[in-house]
Design a protein around this motif. Structure first.
Motif, PDB file in Angstrom:
ATOM      1  N   LYS A   1      -4.045   8.144   7.000  1.00 52.92           N
ATOM      2  CA  LYS A   1      -2.955   8.764   6.245  1.00 52.92           C
ATOM      3  C   LYS A   1      -2.592   7.925   5.023  1.00 52.92           C
ATOM      4  O   LYS A   1      -2.357   8.462   3.922  1.00 52.92           O
ATOM      5  CB  LYS A   1      -1.743   8.932   7.158  1.00 52.92           C
ATOM      6  CG  LYS A   1      -0.545   9.575   6.487  1.00 52.92           C
ATOM      7  CD  LYS A   1       0.619   9.710   7.463  1.00 52.92           C
ATOM      8  CE  LYS A   1       1.835  10.326   6.772  1.00 52.92           C
ATOM      9  NZ  LYS A   1       2.996  10.431   7.699  1.00 52.92           N
ATOM     10  N   SER A   2      -2.572   6.616   5.169  1.00 56.67           N
ATOM     11  CA  SER A   2      -2.246   5.731   4.046  1.00 56.67           C
ATOM     12  C   SER A   2      -3.297   5.813   2.962  1.00 56.67           C
ATOM     13  O   SER A   2      -2.986   5.805   1.763  1.00 56.67           O
ATOM     14  CB  SER A   2      -2.109   4.291   4.545  1.00 56.67           C
ATOM     15  OG  SER A   2      -1.097   4.184   5.531  1.00 56.67           O
ATOM     16  N   VAL A   3      -4.564   5.900   3.347  1.00 53.06           N
ATOM     17  CA  VAL A   3      -5.641   5.994   2.360  1.00 53.06           C
ATOM     18  C   VAL A   3      -5.548   7.313   1.597  1.00 53.06           C
ATOM     19  O   VAL A   3      -5.736   7.361   0.362  1.00 53.06           O
ATOM     20  CB  VAL A   3      -7.006   5.850   3.065  1.00 53.06           C
ATOM     21  CG1 VAL A   3      -8.139   6.182   2.105  1.00 53.06           C
ATOM     22  CG2 VAL A   3      -7.178   4.448   3.622  1.00 53.06           C
ATOM     23  N   LYS A   4      -5.258   8.419   2.268  1.00 55.46           N
ATOM     24  CA  LYS A   4      -5.162   9.707   1.600  1.00 55.46           C
ATOM     25  C   LYS A   4      -3.981   9.776   0.640  1.00 55.46           C
ATOM     26  O   LYS A   4      -4.043  10.431  -0.401  1.00 55.46           O
ATOM     27  CB  LYS A   4      -5.038  10.826   2.644  1.00 55.46           C
ATOM     28  CG  LYS A   4      -6.309  11.065   3.433  1.00 55.46           C
ATOM     29  CD  LYS A   4      -6.106  12.188   4.438  1.00 55.46           C
ATOM     30  CE  LYS A   4      -7.374  12.447   5.230  1.00 55.46           C
ATOM     31  NZ  LYS A   4      -7.183  13.528   6.254  1.00 55.46           N
ATOM     32  N   GLU A   5      -2.898   9.074   0.969  1.00 60.11           N
ATOM     33  CA  GLU A   5      -1.691   9.148   0.142  1.00 60.11           C
ATOM     34  C   GLU A   5      -1.730   8.239  -1.073  1.00 60.11           C
ATOM     35  O   GLU A   5      -0.850   8.333  -1.926  1.00 60.11           O
ATOM     36  CB  GLU A   5      -0.469   8.798   0.999  1.00 60.11           C
ATOM     37  CG  GLU A   5      -0.158   9.865   2.044  1.00 60.11           C
ATOM     38  CD  GLU A   5       1.029   9.469   2.908  1.00 60.11           C
ATOM     39  OE1 GLU A   5       1.479   8.300   2.784  1.00 60.11           O
ATOM     40  OE2 GLU A   5       1.496  10.307   3.703  1.00 60.11           O
ATOM     41  N   GLY A   6      -2.680   7.388  -1.177  1.00 55.21           N
ATOM     42  CA  GLY A   6      -2.746   6.566  -2.382  1.00 55.21           C
ATOM     43  C   GLY A   6      -3.452   5.247  -2.226  1.00 55.21           C
ATOM     44  O   GLY A   6      -3.642   4.514  -3.201  1.00 55.21           O
ATOM     45  N   GLY A   7      -3.846   4.937  -1.050  1.00 53.36           N
ATOM     46  CA  GLY A   7      -4.646   3.736  -0.866  1.00 53.36           C
ATOM     47  C   GLY A   7      -3.870   2.474  -0.620  1.00 53.36           C
ATOM     48  O   GLY A   7      -4.466   1.410  -0.450  1.00 53.36           O
ATOM     49  N   ASN A   8      -2.539   2.524  -0.620  1.00 49.02           N
ATOM     50  CA  ASN A   8      -1.743   1.338  -0.328  1.00 49.02           C
ATOM     51  C   ASN A   8      -1.644   1.154   1.186  1.00 49.02           C
ATOM     52  O   ASN A   8      -1.080   2.003   1.883  1.00 49.02           O
ATOM     53  CB  ASN A   8      -0.343   1.467  -0.925  1.00 49.02           C
ATOM     54  CG  ASN A   8      -0.389   1.497  -2.446  1.00 49.02           C
ATOM     55  OD1 ASN A   8      -1.210   0.818  -3.064  1.00 49.02           O
ATOM     56  ND2 ASN A   8       0.496   2.288  -3.058  1.00 49.02           N
ATOM     57  N   ILE A   9      -2.196   0.063   1.652  1.00 45.22           N
ATOM     58  CA  ILE A   9      -2.222  -0.199   3.082  1.00 45.22           C
ATOM     59  C   ILE A   9      -0.963  -0.958   3.468  1.00 45.22           C
ATOM     60  O   ILE A   9      -0.695  -2.041   2.948  1.00 45.22           O
ATOM     61  CB  ILE A   9      -3.469  -1.010   3.475  1.00 45.22           C
ATOM     62  CG1 ILE A   9      -4.738  -0.310   2.971  1.00 45.22           C
ATOM     63  CG2 ILE A   9      -3.526  -1.216   4.972  1.00 45.22           C
ATOM     64  CD1 ILE A   9      -4.938   1.071   3.528  1.00 45.22           C
ATOM     65  N   PRO A  10      -0.145  -0.402   4.370  1.00 48.27           N
ATOM     66  CA  PRO A  10       1.067  -1.120   4.795  1.00 48.27           C
ATOM     67  C   PRO A  10       0.709  -2.391   5.561  1.00 48.27           C
ATOM     68  O   PRO A  10      -0.330  -2.464   6.216  1.00 48.27           O
ATOM     69  CB  PRO A  10       1.777  -0.102   5.697  1.00 48.27           C
ATOM     70  CG  PRO A  10       0.707   0.828   6.152  1.00 48.27           C
ATOM     71  CD  PRO A  10      -0.286   0.901   5.048  1.00 48.27           C
ATOM     72  N   PRO A  11       1.568  -3.397   5.481  1.00 50.84           N
ATOM     73  CA  PRO A  11       1.285  -4.665   6.174  1.00 50.84           C
ATOM     74  C   PRO A  11       1.140  -4.519   7.674  1.00 50.84           C
ATOM     75  O   PRO A  11       0.476  -5.330   8.316  1.00 50.84           O
ATOM     76  CB  PRO A  11       2.505  -5.531   5.818  1.00 50.84           C
ATOM     77  CG  PRO A  11       3.058  -4.929   4.575  1.00 50.84           C
ATOM     78  CD  PRO A  11       2.788  -3.458   4.676  1.00 50.84           C
ATOM     79  N   SER A  12       1.752  -3.473   8.249  1.00 52.15           N
ATOM     80  CA  SER A  12       1.668  -3.301   9.700  1.00 52.15           C
ATOM     81  C   SER A  12       0.251  -3.006  10.178  1.00 52.15           C
ATOM     82  O   SER A  12      -0.066  -3.195  11.349  1.00 52.15           O
ATOM     83  CB  SER A  12       2.593  -2.167  10.144  1.00 52.15           C
ATOM     84  OG  SER A  12       2.231  -0.951   9.512  1.00 52.15           O
ATOM     85  N   LEU A  13      -0.612  -2.523   9.244  1.00 53.35           N
ATOM     86  CA  LEU A  13      -1.993  -2.230   9.619  1.00 53.35           C
ATOM     87  C   LEU A  13      -2.893  -3.454   9.533  1.00 53.35           C
ATOM     88  O   LEU A  13      -4.014  -3.439  10.034  1.00 53.35           O
ATOM     89  CB  LEU A  13      -2.556  -1.120   8.727  1.00 53.35           C
ATOM     90  CG  LEU A  13      -1.874   0.242   8.837  1.00 53.35           C
ATOM     91  CD1 LEU A  13      -2.525   1.221   7.870  1.00 53.35           C
ATOM     92  CD2 LEU A  13      -1.947   0.776  10.263  1.00 53.35           C
ATOM     93  N   LEU A  14      -2.426  -4.482   8.872  1.00 52.90           N
ATOM     94  CA  LEU A  14      -3.233  -5.685   8.679  1.00 52.90           C
ATOM     95  C   LEU A  14      -2.924  -6.703   9.763  1.00 52.90           C
ATOM     96  O   LEU A  14      -1.839  -6.702  10.355  1.00 52.90           O
ATOM     97  CB  LEU A  14      -2.952  -6.280   7.302  1.00 52.90           C
ATOM     98  CG  LEU A  14      -3.253  -5.355   6.115  1.00 52.90           C
ATOM     99  CD1 LEU A  14      -2.789  -6.010   4.823  1.00 52.90           C
ATOM    100  CD2 LEU A  14      -4.737  -5.023   6.055  1.00 52.90           C
ATOM    101  N   PRO A  15      -3.868  -7.579  10.051  1.00 48.17           N
ATOM    102  CA  PRO A  15      -3.603  -8.607  11.061  1.00 48.17           C
ATOM    103  C   PRO A  15      -2.504  -9.542  10.596  1.00 48.17           C
ATOM    104  O   PRO A  15      -2.389  -9.832   9.397  1.00 48.17           O
ATOM    105  CB  PRO A  15      -4.948  -9.332  11.193  1.00 48.17           C
ATOM    106  CG  PRO A  15      -5.676  -9.038   9.924  1.00 48.17           C
ATOM    107  CD  PRO A  15      -5.218  -7.670   9.499  1.00 48.17           C
ATOM    108  N   PRO A  16      -1.661 -10.008  11.495  1.00 47.12           N
ATOM    109  CA  PRO A  16      -0.578 -10.912  11.095  1.00 47.12           C
ATOM    110  C   PRO A  16      -1.121 -12.235  10.585  1.00 47.12           C
ATOM    111  O   PRO A  16      -2.077 -12.783  11.137  1.00 47.12           O
ATOM    112  CB  PRO A  16       0.222 -11.099  12.390  1.00 47.12           C
ATOM    113  CG  PRO A  16      -0.761 -10.814  13.486  1.00 47.12           C
ATOM    114  CD  PRO A  16      -1.678  -9.767  12.939  1.00 47.12           C
ATOM    115  N   VAL A  17      -0.513 -12.710   9.500  1.00 48.83           N
ATOM    116  CA  VAL A  17      -0.910 -13.993   8.927  1.00 48.83           C
ATOM    117  C   VAL A  17       0.113 -15.024   9.372  1.00 48.83           C
ATOM    118  O   VAL A  17       1.248 -15.037   8.923  1.00 48.83           O
ATOM    119  CB  VAL A  17      -0.980 -13.929   7.389  1.00 48.83           C
ATOM    120  CG1 VAL A  17      -1.386 -15.279   6.823  1.00 48.83           C
ATOM    121  CG2 VAL A  17      -1.952 -12.841   6.970  1.00 48.83           C
TER     122      VAL A  17
END
Length: 512
Positions: free
Chosen positions: A238-254
């Motif tokens: 859904k994030s990719v279809k809406e504009g490609g901005n990936i929310p931080p919640s989808l990325l592994p925690p740093v």
């Protein structure tokens, strides 16, 4: 029994019921009888006074016990569970004796006096040393292998204890305690929830729950993990279809970690690993979700008697695997996307769904799935198994109106427009052809390429050919093939094949 008594003057006085054996022992002690004439004590001459403790004990106690043997209780057999402890105790006692001998005498003296005991003790000591070295090596090889060192030390410690109480010293309460502790520590230390390491702990927990028969709890663990994976993939797409901005919640925690809190192997692996792209992360999580749903279908079908739940999980797994394969073919690979599921993995999902349709007697829907699985199969023995499944589906294929069966289209216009009787004959002929193909493919592999699956597929093909002969009215041929299938299955110790052939032979006898 009255014992011999010695008076104050030193004379021997014996009661009328005194024991002759005890009287003789007393006389020997007082020196009135030469014990060399008939020795009651078995001993060997000892040259060194320090080694007199090695002399054997008197036979007096044995002789005394033998006099009342008929009144003594029968000896109880030693329980099997105590035999290892008794052997270990005897070994330790032997080593203690060896230690005393080394302390009280020289090696040459011991070798001269008790050569057998000394050699046995030395061999036993060497064997114990080898066993201890092997156990220590096995411990460090397993519990300090890469599967543990890639975790932070607190989590690795909890996992070692969880596996110990799960596999080596079974204790369900302690094992569950440390499995939960490991997962809690993953959250406290901010490990990536969708990493292979954390998901691997949950999958291992579900496998252990299945092992101890807690199928409902195993399903709950896998359902929660599957739901998390599906939600992540949906949110990412859904994030990719809406504009490609990936929310931080989808990325592994740093989370910055001090080197002291990590093992050396974990630090080195992090330095060597290339960063995972968002598409590579999607591939890994989606593939894990497909495999989990296939496993859930297995649990629902075989242990929980919920075929509809199993069927739904298989449909989702197969559709997801094929849609992803189709998307990659059309759109191409994204950056860092990596490889998708192997042909063997996709073929296994297709077969599972085909068997699910078989259980629902929807053979016309199972056939296309088995054909696709056959195309993806890379092992000849397993290909023979799939061919047997195809033969079964053809033999039991329902008669359907024109255009409603994919198989009719594949078999040509003649079958699609044929009468029901002609279709039935064409289906049985196709079933016979596929059963013969299965038998031929099962007989071809030789040497290392031949596995037990080949032999079982050969026996199954005979049973299928017998069933087809029965359906076509050839009773004599059907009986011959059933008997041959029973004989072959018994020689292979293939119980399922024996049962299937015997059931077919019984049905044949009943119908005729």
């Amino acid at each position: 029994m009255s014992l011999a008594r010695v008076s104050a003057a030193g004379s021997l006085r014996v009661s009328p019921s005194g024991s002759p054996l005890l009287l003789r022992l007393e006389l020997i002690r007082r020196g009135q009888i030469q014990h060399n004439a008939r020795p009651l004590i078995a001993h060997r001459s000892v040259t060194s006074p320090q080694c007199r403790s090695l002399q054997t004990t008197s036979r007096t106690l044995v002789d005394k016990n033998n006099t009342n043997n008929k009144f003594s209780p029968r000896p109880q057999p030693v329980p099997l569970s105590q035999i290892p402890r008794l052997i270990l105790g005897a070994a330790l006692e032997n080593l203690r004796g060896l230690k005393r001998n080394f302390r009280n005498g020289t090696f040459k003296t011991m070798l001269r006096q008790s050569p057998e005991e000394l050699v046995f003790a030395l061999v036993l000591l060497a064997a114990l040393a080898v066993v201890m070295v092997y156990i220590i090596r096995l411990y460090f090889t397993y519990f300090y292998s890469e599967q543990f060192t890639k975790y932070p030390p607190p989590i690795a410690k909890a996992l070692r204890r969880a596996l110990y109480y799960s596999n080596y010293n079974p204790d369900q309460q302690m094992a569950l305690k440390y499995w939960k502790q490991a997962l809690e520590l993953c959250g406290q230390l901010h490990l990536d929830t969708f990493s292979d390491e954390v998901m691997g702990i949950k999958i291992e927990l579900a496998a252990w729950l299945e092992k101890i028969g807690s199928y409902d709890n195993a399903v709950k663990v896998l359902e929660n993990l599957s739901g998390d994976c599906k939600r992540w993939v949906d949110l990412m797409e859904k994030s990719v279809k809406e504009g490609g901005n990936i929310p931080p919640s989808l990325l592994p925690p740093v989370v910055p970690q001090e080197p002291a809190g990590q093992s050396a192997a974990a630090i080195e692996s992090e330095q060597e690993e290339t960063p995972e792209t968002i598409w590579g992360r999607r591939t890994r999580i989606l593939g894990k979700a497909v495999g989990i749903n296939v496993k859930l279908a297995n649990l629902y079908s075989f242990y929980l008697a919920k075929p509809e739940e199993a069927h739904e999980r298989l449909i989702w797994a197969v559709e997801t695997a094929l849609n992803e394969l189709r998307r990659r073919t059309v759109e191409g690979l994204k950056e860092g996307e990596g490889k998708w599921m192997s042909s063997e993995e996709i073929g296994g999902a297709l077969e599972s769904l085909g068997h699910s349709y078989e259980a629902k007697s929807q053979f016309h829907l199972a056939l296309p799935l088995f054909f696709q699985a056959l195309r993806l199969s890379q092992h000849q023995c397993h290909s023979a198994t799939i061919m047997n499944n195809i033969a079964i589906c053809f033999a039991q294929h329902p008669i359907m109106p024109a255009g409603q069966s994919q198989v009719d289209t594949l078999m040509g216009d003649e079958v699609a427009s044929a009468t029901p009787a002609q279709k039935r004959s064409a289906y049985l002929e196709a079933a016979k052809r596929w059963a013969n193909n299965a038998r031929q493919h099962a007989n071809e592999p030789k040497g290392d390429d031949r596995t037990p699956e080949c032999d079982q597929a050969c026996a199954t093909s005979l049973c299928n050919l017998a069933s087809i002969a029965r359906l076509t009215g050839n009773v004599t041929e059907a009986r011959r093939l059933f008997e041959k299938a029973i004989e072959m299955s018994r020689s292979l110790e293939f119980e399922e094949g024996v049962t299937q052939a015997e059931d077919g032979l019984w049905a044949l006898s009943k119908s005729s």
